[in-house]
Structures are given as C-alpha cells and as structure tokens.
Design an enzyme around this catalytic site. Structure first.
Site, PDB file in Angstrom:
ATOM      1  N   TYR A   1      -2.399  -4.358  -4.555  1.00  0.00           N
ATOM      2  CA  TYR A   1      -1.213  -3.550  -4.098  1.00  0.00           C
ATOM      3  C   TYR A   1      -0.094  -4.338  -3.839  1.00  0.00           C
ATOM      4  O   TYR A   1      -0.202  -5.632  -4.064  1.00  0.00           O
ATOM      5  CB  TYR A   1      -1.751  -3.238  -2.526  1.00  0.00           C
ATOM      6  CG  TYR A   1      -2.910  -2.311  -2.325  1.00  0.00           C
ATOM      7  CD1 TYR A   1      -2.586  -0.735  -2.006  1.00  0.00           C
ATOM      8  CD2 TYR A   1      -4.005  -2.671  -2.645  1.00  0.00           C
ATOM      9  CE1 TYR A   1      -3.448   0.089  -2.090  1.00  0.00           C
ATOM     10  CE2 TYR A   1      -5.183  -1.589  -2.575  1.00  0.00           C
ATOM     11  CZ  TYR A   1      -4.800  -0.117  -2.372  1.00  0.00           C
ATOM     12  OH  TYR A   1      -5.834   0.890  -2.383  1.00  0.00           O
TER      13      TYR A   1
ATOM     14  N   HIS B   1      -4.232   6.674  -1.710  1.00  0.00           N
ATOM     15  CA  HIS B   1      -4.479   7.038  -0.300  1.00  0.00           C
ATOM     16  C   HIS B   1      -3.263   7.861   0.245  1.00  0.00           C
ATOM     17  O   HIS B   1      -2.091   7.991  -0.481  1.00  0.00           O
ATOM     18  CB  HIS B   1      -3.835   5.351   0.594  1.00  0.00           C
ATOM     19  CG  HIS B   1      -4.791   4.603   0.423  1.00  0.00           C
ATOM     20  ND1 HIS B   1      -5.669   4.198   1.249  1.00  0.00           N
ATOM     21  CD2 HIS B   1      -5.249   3.665  -0.593  1.00  0.00           C
ATOM     22  CE1 HIS B   1      -6.319   3.209   0.963  1.00  0.00           C
ATOM     23  NE2 HIS B   1      -5.965   2.699  -0.332  1.00  0.00           N
TER      24      HIS B   1
ATOM     25  N   ARG C   1     -14.043  -1.304  -5.395  1.00  0.00           N
ATOM     26  CA  ARG C   1     -13.679  -0.056  -4.973  1.00  0.00           C
ATOM     27  C   ARG C   1     -13.152   0.816  -6.145  1.00  0.00           C
ATOM     28  O   ARG C   1     -12.600   0.347  -6.795  1.00  0.00           O
ATOM     29  CB  ARG C   1     -12.432  -0.199  -3.845  1.00  0.00           C
ATOM     30  CG  ARG C   1     -12.552  -0.764  -2.618  1.00  0.00           C
ATOM     31  CD  ARG C   1     -11.749  -0.367  -1.518  1.00  0.00           C
ATOM     32  NE  ARG C   1     -12.560   1.013  -1.254  1.00  0.00           N
ATOM     33  CZ  ARG C   1     -12.006   2.323  -0.603  1.00  0.00           C
ATOM     34  NH1 ARG C   1     -10.592   2.015  -0.238  1.00  0.00           N
ATOM     35  NH2 ARG C   1     -12.666   3.346  -0.550  1.00  0.00           N
TER      36      ARG C   1
ATOM     37  N   HIS D   1      -8.544   5.149  -6.616  1.00  0.00           N
ATOM     38  CA  HIS D   1      -8.171   6.231  -5.773  1.00  0.00           C
ATOM     39  C   HIS D   1      -6.541   5.941  -5.243  1.00  0.00           C
ATOM     40  O   HIS D   1      -5.808   5.044  -5.455  1.00  0.00           O
ATOM     41  CB  HIS D   1      -8.806   6.037  -4.219  1.00  0.00           C
ATOM     42  CG  HIS D   1      -8.820   4.797  -3.671  1.00  0.00           C
ATOM     43  ND1 HIS D   1      -9.395   3.569  -4.077  1.00  0.00           N
ATOM     44  CD2 HIS D   1      -7.957   4.262  -2.706  1.00  0.00           C
ATOM     45  CE1 HIS D   1      -9.132   2.566  -3.215  1.00  0.00           C
ATOM     46  NE2 HIS D   1      -8.366   3.004  -2.562  1.00  0.00           N
TER      47      HIS D   1
ATOM     48  N   TYR E   1     -10.881  -1.539  -8.513  1.00  0.00           N
ATOM     49  CA  TYR E   1     -10.354  -3.097  -7.954  1.00  0.00           C
ATOM     50  C   TYR E   1     -11.416  -3.513  -6.935  1.00  0.00           C
ATOM     51  O   TYR E   1     -12.001  -3.005  -6.158  1.00  0.00           O
ATOM     52  CB  TYR E   1      -8.804  -2.907  -7.540  1.00  0.00           C
ATOM     53  CG  TYR E   1      -8.798  -2.169  -6.375  1.00  0.00           C
ATOM     54  CD1 TYR E   1      -8.954  -2.922  -4.932  1.00  0.00           C
ATOM     55  CD2 TYR E   1      -8.400  -1.004  -6.216  1.00  0.00           C
ATOM     56  CE1 TYR E   1      -8.753  -2.238  -3.690  1.00  0.00           C
ATOM     57  CE2 TYR E   1      -8.291  -0.315  -4.958  1.00  0.00           C
ATOM     58  CZ  TYR E   1      -8.296  -0.998  -3.727  1.00  0.00           C
ATOM     59  OH  TYR E   1      -8.003  -0.344  -2.520  1.00  0.00           O
TER      60      TYR E   1
END
Length: 305
Positions: A158, A220, A215, A218, A194
């Site tokens: 991120y 969010h 994870r 995806h 990731y």
C-alpha cells in the site's frame, strides 16, 4: 475477609467494578476480567509466558504510527476483527456482505472524477477498469454517495507502507461520488495477493507459528450513504489461491468477483487500451440504518476525511 487467592480473587476483582456508572462499561469490564482470569487458570500461565505477553503487547503498541496500526493487524490475524464484524452484522437482509477495514485505511481520500486512473505512476501493473453501482435493497440507485477505494500495488504494498509516502502522497486510493444512477467507475491496476507486514511483532508471531502471511488480491471499498449503514468491505479476485486461507479470515463467497481479461481496443468509458486489460464489475446493496463510518488513520478529529 476475602482471601485474594485462586479461589476468591476473580470474584473480588469482578465486584470491584460494581459501582461503575455506565452499565455497559460495567458489563464489559466484568466479563473481560472473567475471561482473562479463566484463561490464566486453564492454561496455568507461567511468569515467563506472562512477561512475554506483556512485552509482545508493548512492542505492538510501539510499532503503531499515524499511518500504521499494529493492534488492528493483531486483531485481524486472531480473527477478532471478523468476529466483531459478524456479531454486528448478523442480519444482512440481502445487503452486501461486510468484512474487515484493515490497517491501511489512511490519509486523505480526495474526491476524484469518474474514469480517473488512480494508479497513474504504476507502469508495471496490468491495467484494470472497475465499474460499480450502489443501490438500496430493492435495487433503487443511490446518488451522491461517497465511496472510498484503496488497494495494494502489483508488488503487494500500500502507498502508506512506502518510505516516500509523505513526499509522494496517495496512490491507488481515492473517493468517488455516485452519479444519478448510483454508478461510479475508475481505472487502476490489477491487485495481487500480498503478505501482511512481517517486520513487527504480529508478523513475528505469524512466522513463528508457521502460518502463511498472505492475503488474496482485493480492492477495499467504504460506502457511506446518508440513511444507510456504512458498508466496509472488499471485492476479491476470483481464482486467487489464498481465497480459502486468508490470513485475516476476511473472505466471503459473495465478495468474490470474476475479473475478466479483455482485449477490446477501448475501455467502457472510451479510454484507449494498450493491450490486454481486466474488467471488474460489482454492485453494492446498502441496508437502511445509520452509524458512523471510520476516519482514516492520520486524519485528526475535526478534520475532513
């Protein structure tokens, strides 16, 4: 006279909260004491284990910053975040399923024009077009609804995890406002699966217990319409190999979307495509109600989020 021993200690501590003015706070504290004491008794906790737990929690707090919340991560990997979410959303009545907020809802989500590429500086990721719609439970479109989106890049990071975040600013995150038909759309890159951060105490626990830290891929979404419950959710990529073993237990079948590879020369908004791209389509259904949507980390009370 009460004997503060293994037999009478717990009840003495529970009684010590009897005068708590707030009945809900009283209930929560007394039940917490019972659960913690029961855990210590059942496990026969040693001094060394107790001291390790204190040190672990201390390091967890020390790892937190304005843009990193290690305690949220700890709650996530222990399944507590998903359990809290589940007990607060027991009856969805056809509304879109919820899942964890995660520790990367940070900084400012600027209102952005539909069709914007929210990952313009990422030249290595495969391109993706996201088209979505927000409706009520009967399919009526909801206009002028703010929708925050954020996701990791094709390296699994991120923006807030990067050393130059303060200088470069936000990437792969934005806020869109639905149009009169409840729609919003944007361009970005195809997210990948990731690992959660493993450079802190939570990651250390995951590694030492031989759990994988991954994870599934995806995006969010936080949908916050007036008169409806705020919706905090992800949309997952169909076919990801970690869908059945998400380290934070956040996957639900209804949140998995087919992401189609496309070779059309243009994307749905007329943007020219340079080679193959991917199309994600998803419709969000909101439940009437209320509640406060969370503020991003790094946004102080009173500041716009």
């Amino acid at each position: 006279m009460t004997q503060f021993n293994e037999t009478e200690l717990t009840e003495a501590v529970v009684r010590s909260f009897d005068s708590t003015p707030n009945p809900r706070a009283k209930f929560l504290l007394q039940e917490l004491v019972k659960s913690l004491h029961d855990y210590v008794s059942k496990t026969g906790l040693t001094f060394e284990e107790w001291e390790y737990a204190i040190e672990f929690l201390t390091r967890t707090g020390q790892k937190c910053t304005d843009t990193r919340q290690e305690f949220i991560l700890l709650s996530d990997v222990l399944g507590v975040s998903m359990l809290v979410d589940a007990v607060n959303h027991r009856d969805r009545e056809g509304a879109t399923e919820t899942t964890v907020l995660g520790p990367f809802y940070v900084g400012e989500h600027k209102v952005t024009a539909h069709g914007t590429d929210i990952s313009p500086n990422n030249q290595t990721g495969e391109r993706m077009f996201v088209r979505s719609r927000v409706t009520d439970l009967k399919g009526k479109p909801l206009a002028n609804v703010p929708v925050d989106v954020w996701h990791a890049d094709d390296d699994g990071f991120y923006d807030s995890q990067k050393a130059n975040y303060d200088e470069v600013g936000a990437s792969a995150r934005a806020r869109f406002i639905t149009d009169d038909d409840g729609r919003f759309f944007f361009r970005t890159i195809l997210p990948c699966s990731y690992p959660i951060p493993t450079d802190g105490p939570v990651g250390e626990m995951i590694v030492q217990t031989r759990r994988h830290p991954m994870r599934p891929a995806h995006v969010h979404f936080l949908v916050n319409a007036k008169g409806y419950e705020p919706l905090i959710t992800h949309v997952f990529m169909d076919g990801d190999k970690y869908l059945d073993s998400d380290v934070v237990f956040g996957v639900k079948d209804d949140l998995v979307a087919k992401v189609e590879p496309r070779n059309d020369p243009t994307m749905p908004d007329g943007t020219k495509a340079n080679g193959q791209w991917h199309l994600m389509s998803y419709e969000f259904h909101l439940k009437p109600g209320g509640g406060m949507a969370p503020k991003p980390l790094g946004v102080k009370a009173g500041e716009p989020a």
